[in-house]
Scaffold this motif. Structure first.
Motif, PDB file in Angstrom:
ATOM      1  N   SER A 123       0.815  -1.217   0.000  1.00  0.00           N
ATOM      2  CA  SER A 123       0.000   0.000   0.000  1.00  0.00           C
ATOM      3  C   SER A 123       0.847   1.264   0.000  1.00  0.00           C
ATOM      4  CB  SER A 123      -0.939   0.016   1.204  1.00  0.00           C
ATOM      5  OG  SER A 123      -0.190  -0.013   2.408  1.00  0.00           O
ATOM      6  N   THR A 124       2.171   1.102   0.157  1.00  0.00           N
ATOM      7  CA  THR A 124       3.067   2.267   0.147  1.00  0.00           C
ATOM      8  C   THR A 124       4.184   2.173  -0.889  1.00  0.00           C
ATOM      9  OG1 THR A 124       4.477   1.299   1.875  1.00  0.00           O
ATOM     10  CG2 THR A 124       2.684   2.746   2.606  1.00  0.00           C
ATOM     11  N   VAL A 125       4.418   1.003  -1.471  1.00  0.00           N
ATOM     12  CA  VAL A 125       5.550   0.811  -2.390  1.00  0.00           C
ATOM     13  C   VAL A 125       5.067   0.356  -3.760  1.00  0.00           C
ATOM     14  CG1 VAL A 125       7.723  -0.413  -2.789  1.00  0.00           C
ATOM     15  CG2 VAL A 125       7.080   0.237  -0.462  1.00  0.00           C
ATOM     16  N   TYR A 126       5.557   1.058  -4.793  1.00  0.00           N
ATOM     17  CA  TYR A 126       5.174   0.785  -6.176  1.00  0.00           C
ATOM     18  C   TYR A 126       6.438   0.762  -7.034  1.00  0.00           C
ATOM     19  CZ  TYR A 126       0.860   2.397  -4.035  1.00  0.00           C
ATOM     20  OH  TYR A 126      -0.200   2.549  -3.194  1.00  0.00           O
ATOM     21  N   THR A 127       6.388   0.041  -8.148  1.00  0.00           N
ATOM     22  CA  THR A 127       7.551  -0.039  -9.022  1.00  0.00           C
ATOM     23  C   THR A 127       7.150   0.184 -10.473  1.00  0.00           C
ATOM     24  OG1 THR A 127       7.339  -2.439  -9.275  1.00  0.00           O
ATOM     25  CG2 THR A 127       8.778  -1.642  -7.503  1.00  0.00           C
ATOM     26  N   ASP A 128       8.130   0.597 -11.264  1.00  0.00           N
ATOM     27  CA  ASP A 128       7.938   0.780 -12.708  1.00  0.00           C
ATOM     28  C   ASP A 128       9.324   0.865 -13.334  1.00  0.00           C
ATOM     29  OD1 ASP A 128       6.735   1.178 -15.212  1.00  0.00           O
ATOM     30  OD2 ASP A 128       5.268   2.582 -14.392  1.00  0.00           O
ATOM     31  N   THR A 129       9.367   0.869 -14.640  1.00  0.00           N
ATOM     32  CA  THR A 129      10.609   1.135 -15.362  1.00  0.00           C
ATOM     33  C   THR A 129      10.366   2.311 -16.292  1.00  0.00           C
ATOM     34  OG1 THR A 129      10.019  -0.417 -17.133  1.00  0.00           O
ATOM     35  CG2 THR A 129      11.380  -1.269 -15.324  1.00  0.00           C
ATOM     36  N   CYS A 130      11.455   3.015 -16.623  1.00  0.00           N
ATOM     37  CA  CYS A 130      11.361   4.072 -17.621  1.00  0.00           C
ATOM     38  C   CYS A 130      12.533   3.865 -18.584  1.00  0.00           C
ATOM     39  CB  CYS A 130      11.411   5.453 -16.975  1.00  0.00           C
ATOM     40  SG  CYS A 130      10.465   6.704 -17.906  1.00  0.00           S
ATOM     41  N   THR A 131      12.213   3.655 -19.857  1.00  0.00           N
ATOM     42  CA  THR A 131      13.210   3.271 -20.843  1.00  0.00           C
ATOM     43  C   THR A 131      13.484   4.410 -21.812  1.00  0.00           C
ATOM     44  OG1 THR A 131      12.482   0.977 -20.694  1.00  0.00           O
ATOM     45  CG2 THR A 131      13.803   1.588 -22.622  1.00  0.00           C
ATOM     46  N   VAL A 132      14.772   4.750 -21.946  1.00  0.00           N
ATOM     47  CA  VAL A 132      15.208   5.801 -22.868  1.00  0.00           C
ATOM     48  C   VAL A 132      15.488   5.166 -24.230  1.00  0.00           C
ATOM     49  CG1 VAL A 132      16.964   7.554 -23.295  1.00  0.00           C
ATOM     50  CG2 VAL A 132      16.193   7.107 -20.964  1.00  0.00           C
ATOM     51  N   SER A 133      15.014   5.799 -25.296  1.00  0.00           N
ATOM     52  CA  SER A 133      15.207   5.242 -26.632  1.00  0.00           C
ATOM     53  C   SER A 133      16.414   5.840 -27.345  1.00  0.00           C
ATOM     54  CB  SER A 133      13.954   5.468 -27.482  1.00  0.00           C
ATOM     55  OG  SER A 133      13.659   6.852 -27.591  1.00  0.00           O
ATOM     56  N   ALA A 134      16.941   6.944 -26.846  1.00  0.00           N
ATOM     57  CA  ALA A 134      18.110   7.583 -27.454  1.00  0.00           C
ATOM     58  C   ALA A 134      18.891   8.311 -26.385  1.00  0.00           C
ATOM     59  CB  ALA A 134      17.671   8.558 -28.554  1.00  0.00           C
ATOM     60  N   ASP A 135      20.163   8.543 -26.640  1.00  0.00           N
ATOM     61  CA  ASP A 135      20.994   9.255 -25.667  1.00  0.00           C
ATOM     62  C   ASP A 135      20.376  10.605 -25.305  1.00  0.00           C
ATOM     63  OD1 ASP A 135      22.711   7.177 -25.826  1.00  0.00           O
ATOM     64  OD2 ASP A 135      24.384   8.272 -26.704  1.00  0.00           O
ATOM     65  N   GLY A 136      20.456  10.945 -24.020  1.00  0.00           N
ATOM     66  CA  GLY A 136      19.940  12.238 -23.580  1.00  0.00           C
ATOM     67  C   GLY A 136      19.522  12.189 -22.122  1.00  0.00           C
ATOM     68  N   ALA A 137      18.959  13.298 -21.671  1.00  0.00           N
ATOM     69  CA  ALA A 137      18.524  13.424 -20.273  1.00  0.00           C
ATOM     70  C   ALA A 137      17.113  12.876 -20.108  1.00  0.00           C
ATOM     71  CB  ALA A 137      18.570  14.883 -19.849  1.00  0.00           C
ATOM     72  N   ALA A 138      16.888  12.224 -18.973  1.00  0.00           N
ATOM     73  CA  ALA A 138      15.561  11.702 -18.642  1.00  0.00           C
ATOM     74  C   ALA A 138      15.253  12.035 -17.187  1.00  0.00           C
ATOM     75  CB  ALA A 138      15.512  10.199 -18.864  1.00  0.00           C
ATOM     76  N   SER A 139      13.974  12.155 -16.869  1.00  0.00           N
ATOM     77  CA  SER A 139      13.575  12.431 -15.491  1.00  0.00           C
ATOM     78  C   SER A 139      12.174  11.891 -15.227  1.00  0.00           C
ATOM     79  CB  SER A 139      13.615  13.931 -15.194  1.00  0.00           C
ATOM     80  OG  SER A 139      12.658  14.624 -15.975  1.00  0.00           O
ATOM     81  N   VAL A 140      11.935  11.626 -13.939  1.00  0.00           N
ATOM     82  CA  VAL A 140      10.639  11.111 -13.495  1.00  0.00           C
ATOM     83  C   VAL A 140      10.261  11.842 -12.209  1.00  0.00           C
ATOM     84  CG1 VAL A 140       9.410   9.094 -12.624  1.00  0.00           C
ATOM     85  CG2 VAL A 140      10.964   8.841 -14.546  1.00  0.00           C
ATOM     86  N   ALA A 141       8.985  12.222 -12.090  1.00  0.00           N
ATOM     87  CA  ALA A 141       8.504  12.895 -10.878  1.00  0.00           C
ATOM     88  C   ALA A 141       7.027  12.578 -10.685  1.00  0.00           C
ATOM     89  CB  ALA A 141       8.716  14.404 -10.978  1.00  0.00           C
ATOM     90  N   VAL A 142       6.532  12.859  -9.482  1.00  0.00           N
ATOM     91  CA  VAL A 142       5.102  12.758  -9.193  1.00  0.00           C
ATOM     92  C   VAL A 142       4.638  14.142  -8.751  1.00  0.00           C
ATOM     93  CG1 VAL A 142       3.327  11.691  -7.756  1.00  0.00           C
ATOM     94  CG2 VAL A 142       5.287  10.331  -8.513  1.00  0.00           C
ATOM     95  N   ALA A 143       3.747  14.726  -9.513  1.00  0.00           N
ATOM     96  CA  ALA A 143       3.260  16.077  -9.216  1.00  0.00           C
ATOM     97  C   ALA A 143       2.398  16.085  -7.954  1.00  0.00           C
ATOM     98  CB  ALA A 143       2.466  16.619 -10.400  1.00  0.00           C
ATOM     99  N   ALA A 144       2.261  17.239  -7.343  1.00  0.00           N
ATOM    100  CA  ALA A 144       1.409  17.386  -6.158  1.00  0.00           C
ATOM    101  C   ALA A 144      -0.053  17.171  -6.529  1.00  0.00           C
ATOM    102  CB  ALA A 144       1.595  18.774  -5.560  1.00  0.00           C
ATOM    103  N   GLY A 145      -0.810  16.625  -5.593  1.00  0.00           N
ATOM    104  CA  GLY A 145      -2.252  16.477  -5.776  1.00  0.00           C
ATOM    105  C   GLY A 145      -2.676  15.370  -6.716  1.00  0.00           C
ATOM    106  N   THR A 146      -1.810  14.385  -6.948  1.00  0.00           N
ATOM    107  CA  THR A 146      -2.167  13.320  -7.899  1.00  0.00           C
ATOM    108  C   THR A 146      -2.725  12.072  -7.213  1.00  0.00           C
ATOM    109  OG1 THR A 146       0.125  12.552  -7.901  1.00  0.00           O
ATOM    110  CG2 THR A 146      -0.519  14.072  -9.639  1.00  0.00           C
ATOM    111  N   PHE A 147      -2.435  11.878  -5.920  1.00  0.00           N
ATOM    112  CA  PHE A 147      -3.006  10.742  -5.195  1.00  0.00           C
ATOM    113  C   PHE A 147      -3.306  11.183  -3.765  1.00  0.00           C
ATOM    114  CE2 PHE A 147       1.521  10.388  -4.314  1.00  0.00           C
ATOM    115  CZ  PHE A 147       1.575   9.966  -2.994  1.00  0.00           C
ATOM    116  N   SER A 148      -3.949  10.322  -2.998  1.00  0.00           N
ATOM    117  CA  SER A 148      -4.357  10.710  -1.642  1.00  0.00           C
ATOM    118  C   SER A 148      -4.177   9.543  -0.672  1.00  0.00           C
ATOM    119  CB  SER A 148      -5.811  11.181  -1.635  1.00  0.00           C
ATOM    120  OG  SER A 148      -6.661  10.149  -2.118  1.00  0.00           O
ATOM    121  N   ASP A 149      -4.232   9.872   0.624  1.00  0.00           N
ATOM    122  CA  ASP A 149      -4.140   8.831   1.651  1.00  0.00           C
ATOM    123  C   ASP A 149      -5.540   8.425   2.098  1.00  0.00           C
ATOM    124  OD1 ASP A 149      -5.023  10.825   3.359  1.00  0.00           O
ATOM    125  OD2 ASP A 149      -3.089  11.139   4.326  1.00  0.00           O
ATOM    126  N   ALA A 150      -5.615   7.639   3.162  1.00  0.00           N
ATOM    127  CA  ALA A 150      -6.896   7.071   3.596  1.00  0.00           C
ATOM    128  C   ALA A 150      -7.902   8.121   4.054  1.00  0.00           C
ATOM    129  CB  ALA A 150      -6.653   6.065   4.719  1.00  0.00           C
TER     130      ALA A 150
END
Length: 211
Positions: A123-150
């Motif tokens: 209920s607190t841990v999630y996984t994923d992968t993010c795959t780059v198709s070409a050389d360069g910078a990549a980033s991942v984030a979770v914006a505010a207000g996208t999920f909630s608690d109980a």
């Protein structure tokens, strides 16, 4: 009856406006000012009935107040945030500070890579992968207000996990001021310059093939 607001013992909250609905029913509010566990009770001998009998102690009414936004921390065992890697598919772990039931892949904002298979570990841990198709910078984030608690507190913005994808091998260009490549010279010792297109720390004479 002589039951009044002063007969109420509150902890962790502040009483509001006391109201009398009937000779047996009374109302009030108790407002918590910070996260915690407030309690409300009426101690024994605080009020009495028409015959002068004192009251017994009431039940203790308690609850937990939680107004803190959950946080999400993004980590990876594949590459350190801010580092460079030759690995295209980066394994990511998303850890919430509190349990959530509505965190989903669409809550993740990715740049420069494509998300893979989203999985729920707990209920607190999630996984994923993010795959780059070409050389360069990549980033991942979770914006505010996208999920909630109980209790419906929405999340604050996560850290931004970033990396640079580089799986292109370096090149080496050989030049000389002594003689042009392919030309003829009477100078026995040709001075050569070896220029890599990116930084390297292990280029050595043993890497050069002379024929």
């Amino acid at each position: 009856s002589d039951f009044a607001q002063a007969d109420i013992t509150e902890t962790g909250c502040s009483l509001g406006t006391f109201g009398t609905t009937s000779t047996t029913i009374y109302t009030d509010t108790c407002t918590a000012s910070s996260d915690g566990t407030p309690t409300v009770l009426v101690a024994a001998q605080m009020f009495n009935d028409a015959s002068g009998n004192d009251n017994s102690v009431s039940n203790t009414y308690t609850w937990t107040y939680d107004s803190t936004s959950p946080t999400m921390a993004i980590t990876s065992g594949t590459v350190t945030s801010g580092a460079t890697t030759a690995t295209a598919a980066i394994a990511l772990t998303f850890t919430s500070s509190t349990a959530t039931t509505d965190f989903a892949q669409e809550d993740i904002t990715e740049t420069g890579c494509s998300l893979g298979t989203f999985a729920v570990s707990s209920s607190t841990v999630y996984t994923d992968t993010c795959t780059v198709s070409a050389d360069g910078a990549a980033s991942v984030a979770v914006a505010a207000g996208t999920f909630s608690d109980a209790v419906s507190n929405t999340n604050s913005v996560s850290n931004t996990y970033s990396w640079t994808q580089d799986d292109t091998g370096p090149t080496m260009t050989i030049t000389s001021a002594t003689v042009a490549s392919g030309a003829t010279t009477g100078t026995a010792a040709a001075a050569l310059t070896f220029t890599s297109n990116e930084a390297t720390s292990d280029f050595a004479a043993a890497d050069i093939t002379a024929g």
